[in-house]
Enzyme design. Structure first.
Site, PDB file in Angstrom:
ATOM      1  N   SER A 196       0.833  -1.205   0.000  1.00 10.31           N
ATOM      2  CA  SER A 196       0.000   0.000   0.000  1.00 10.31           C
ATOM      3  C   SER A 196       0.866   1.253   0.000  1.00 10.31           C
ATOM      4  O   SER A 196       0.590   2.223  -0.720  1.00 10.31           O
ATOM      5  CB  SER A 196      -0.918  -0.006   1.231  1.00 10.31           C
ATOM      6  OG  SER A 196      -1.607   1.211   1.331  1.00 10.31           O
ATOM      7  N   TRP A 224       2.285   1.614  -3.397  1.00 11.02           N
ATOM      8  CA  TRP A 224       1.250   2.061  -4.341  1.00 11.02           C
ATOM      9  C   TRP A 224       1.164   3.594  -4.355  1.00 11.02           C
ATOM     10  O   TRP A 224       0.926   4.214  -5.398  1.00 11.02           O
ATOM     11  CB  TRP A 224      -0.108   1.472  -3.921  1.00 11.02           C
ATOM     12  CG  TRP A 224      -1.269   1.909  -4.768  1.00 11.02           C
ATOM     13  CD1 TRP A 224      -1.736   1.317  -5.902  1.00 11.02           C
ATOM     14  CD2 TRP A 224      -2.113   3.049  -4.547  1.00 11.02           C
ATOM     15  NE1 TRP A 224      -2.817   2.003  -6.401  1.00 11.02           N
ATOM     16  CE2 TRP A 224      -3.074   3.071  -5.590  1.00 11.02           C
ATOM     17  CE3 TRP A 224      -2.165   4.040  -3.575  1.00 11.02           C
ATOM     18  CZ2 TRP A 224      -4.063   4.048  -5.675  1.00 11.02           C
ATOM     19  CZ3 TRP A 224      -3.140   5.023  -3.661  1.00 11.02           C
ATOM     20  CH2 TRP A 224      -4.073   5.019  -4.704  1.00 11.02           C
ATOM     21  N   HIS A 225       1.395   4.197  -3.168  1.00 11.47           N
ATOM     22  CA  HIS A 225       1.256   5.650  -3.090  1.00 11.47           C
ATOM     23  C   HIS A 225       2.368   6.391  -3.834  1.00 11.47           C
ATOM     24  O   HIS A 225       2.160   7.503  -4.305  1.00 11.47           O
ATOM     25  CB  HIS A 225       1.224   6.098  -1.626  1.00 11.47           C
ATOM     26  CG  HIS A 225      -0.114   5.915  -0.986  1.00 11.47           C
ATOM     27  ND1 HIS A 225      -0.516   4.731  -0.428  1.00 11.47           N
ATOM     28  CD2 HIS A 225      -1.172   6.766  -0.844  1.00 11.47           C
ATOM     29  CE1 HIS A 225      -1.745   4.858   0.048  1.00 11.47           C
ATOM     30  NE2 HIS A 225      -2.174   6.076  -0.202  1.00 11.47           N
ATOM     31  N   GLY A 226       3.546   5.805  -3.905  1.00 13.28           N
ATOM     32  CA  GLY A 226       4.591   6.513  -4.622  1.00 13.28           C
ATOM     33  C   GLY A 226       5.909   5.773  -4.647  1.00 13.28           C
ATOM     34  O   GLY A 226       6.174   4.918  -3.803  1.00 13.28           O
ATOM     35  N   PHE A 269      -0.478  10.391  -7.287  1.00  6.67           N
ATOM     36  CA  PHE A 269      -0.380   8.942  -7.075  1.00  6.67           C
ATOM     37  C   PHE A 269      -1.019   8.186  -8.226  1.00  6.67           C
ATOM     38  O   PHE A 269      -1.128   7.011  -8.207  1.00  6.67           O
ATOM     39  CB  PHE A 269      -1.032   8.549  -5.750  1.00  6.67           C
ATOM     40  CG  PHE A 269      -0.444   9.292  -4.573  1.00  6.67           C
ATOM     41  CD1 PHE A 269       0.917   9.525  -4.504  1.00  6.67           C
ATOM     42  CD2 PHE A 269      -1.256   9.781  -3.567  1.00  6.67           C
ATOM     43  CE1 PHE A 269       1.465  10.223  -3.442  1.00  6.67           C
ATOM     44  CE2 PHE A 269      -0.714  10.473  -2.490  1.00  6.67           C
ATOM     45  CZ  PHE A 269       0.648  10.693  -2.433  1.00  6.67           C
TER      46      PHE A 269
END
Length: 479
Positions: free
Chosen positions: A322, A325-327, A479
């Site tokens: 997770s 996934w954000h960056g 994102f």
């Protein structure tokens, strides 16, 4: 196109009129209008990436149709992998290519081997992390036979590109949103009013709370070495309200806009800062992404089956993924890992489903115990946000070293009074509305016109006063 821009203020009524007064007698035409509106909305930012959405749409539509004709398990799995590799391939190239390249070079340099490479000047397509997960879940659900594949390409295109939630969610499941494109929609006045209320509250969150908090959070984070520990804590609190107001504001506008067109999107935030432990926080924060990881990663890994250590392993995996996934930055990975560490005591004591109800249900005020645990949870979340906001790991650790020093007990150097009062107003309304889907939900059932109408006027006036004629971008666009 930004929700908080003049462009969108003109665009939305035009599409609304065409939708309900011109194409309302023909469902296919109505869906086609949504596709055209969605591509216009996205192309307003950069038309070159429309081909990417179209290609992703064609691939997943074709995979779905092929899966419906195929019974051979090996061939079905191959089709699913085509969808996974194409979707994650695009995401990996645009979002993570330079990250992996830089870390590859750094890893070899640690062993004395210098590798010469050159990074690519890649523009990250807005919303690619959101619509990639949306289309991917469609292929997985069809593969698992949880969903009948569609043969209506226009409806599927509208599902993938639906403009209210295209660039920052909520990440919709095909099982919820896609069937809504098959049915004739009728204009519902009460639903439209509810949608307008949610849009109004979303704009207030974004323009009045998030953008104002951002001014002070940016000043403090961008010059963090000049500030005391207490000011840095205040900066982290500003960022906590900025990211909540920014992202939940976007979700509110997206859900409210969808209601104007007769669609129901899933709730994405449920007053997360009133959570009593970190497990409750993650059930209430970015719900569409959390449940996506739960259904398509955590449960396939085994979930909580197989004992505590398997559960701990799976929790760490989903939080690290997770964060990633954000960056493409190690700060996001550490942010995810830190949240997994917060989970450890809850898992080991089997208390992860303790707080499933609404805090202080049916009461005006929380108990001392509830208030204490809400403040602890908020404090832990604020500390984790420092990694999320910092430029890099060194920056984050420098901030922490100042926070955990004697300067933590000094008076903060920045104390904006207007922000204090607007944030207090915001918290009070969020608290009063915590039983609803959003703070202004079912307002006509809770308050008479004599209170509602002046409130609308105050909110609209405040939004105009704080907007300054400039539309600030939403954080999650990156994102």
């Amino acid at each position: 196109m930004l929700f908080n821009s003049i462009d969108f203020a003109i665009f939305l009524p035009i599409i609304f009129i065409l939708y309900w007064f011109v194409t309302n007698k023909n469902l296919k035409l109505q869906n086609l209008l949504i596709v055209v509106a969605s591509y216009t909305f996205y192309g307003w930012w950069d038309w070159r990436f429309l081909a990417l959405i179209l290609f992703s749409t064609i691939i997943d539509y074709s995979v779905g149709v092929s899966l419906s004709k195929q019974e051979n398990p090996t061939k079905r799995k191959t089709l699913l992998w085509v969808s996974i590799l194409v979707n994650l391939g695009f995401l990996g190239f645009f979002k993570y290519y330079n990250f992996f390249l830089d870390n590859f070079v750094t890893a070899f340099s640690l062993f004395g081997t210098e590798i010469k490479t050159s990074s690519l000047n890649i523009i990250l397509p807005v919303g690619i992390s959101f619509y990639t997960f949306q289309t991917l879940s469609y292929s997985i659900d069809v593969y698992k036979r949880k969903l009948e594949p569609t043969r209506d390409f226009i409806s599927f295109s509208a599902f993938v590109s639906f403009f209210p939630q295209l660039v920052a969610g909520p990440i919709e499941r095909a099982t919820n949103l896609l069937p809504q494109f098959y049915k004739k929609r009728k204009f519902d006045y009460s639903k439209a009013v509810d949608g307008m209320q949610q849009i109004l509250w979303g704009l207030f969150k974004k323009i009045v709370i998030a953008d104002t908090c951002a001014q002070y959070a940016n000043i403090i984070f961008n010059s963090s070495s000049q500030y005391s520990g207490s000011t840095l804590v205040l900066g982290a609190v500003f960022f906590a309200f900025q990211i909540y107001g920014d992202f939940s504001g976007y979700s509110d506008i997206a859900i409210g806009t969808s209601r104007l067109f007769g669609f129901n999107l899933k709730q994405n935030f449920a007053f997360p800062y009133f959570s009593r432990d970190i497990a409750e926080f993650w059930r209430r924060w970015h719900i569409s992404l959390s449940t996506w990881f739960r259904d398509y990663l955590y449960i396939p890994l085994g979930g909580s089956r197989g004992g505590s250590w398997n559960t701990i392993r799976n929790v760490f995996i989903i939080f690290i993924v997770s964060g990633f996934w954000h960056g493409a930055n190690w700060t996001f990975i550490i942010w995810g890992t830190l949240n997994a560490l917060y989970f450890l005591p809850i898992i080991l004591t089997n208390n992860n489903r303790n707080n499933l109800d609404i805090v202080a249900q049916g009461k005006y005020l929380p108990s001392i115990k509830e208030l204490f645990f809400m403040l602890i949870t908020f404090g832990l979340t604020v500390l984790a946000w420092i990694f999320f906001r910092a430029e890099n790991i060194t920056h984050a650790f420098n901030i922490f070293s100042e926070i955990f020093s004697s300067s933590l007990f000094s008076i903060p150097e920045i104390r904006p009074k207007i922000l204090f009062f607007t944030t207090l107003f915001f918290i009070v309304f969020e608290w009063l509305g915590r039983h609803e889907e959003f703070a202004l939900g079912n307002l006509n059932m809770r308050y008479p016109r004599a209170i509602r109408y002046p409130l609308y006027l105050i909110l609209a006036t405040t939004i105009l006063m704080f907007s300054g004629g400039k539309a600030e971008e939403f954080i999650y666009f990156q994102f």
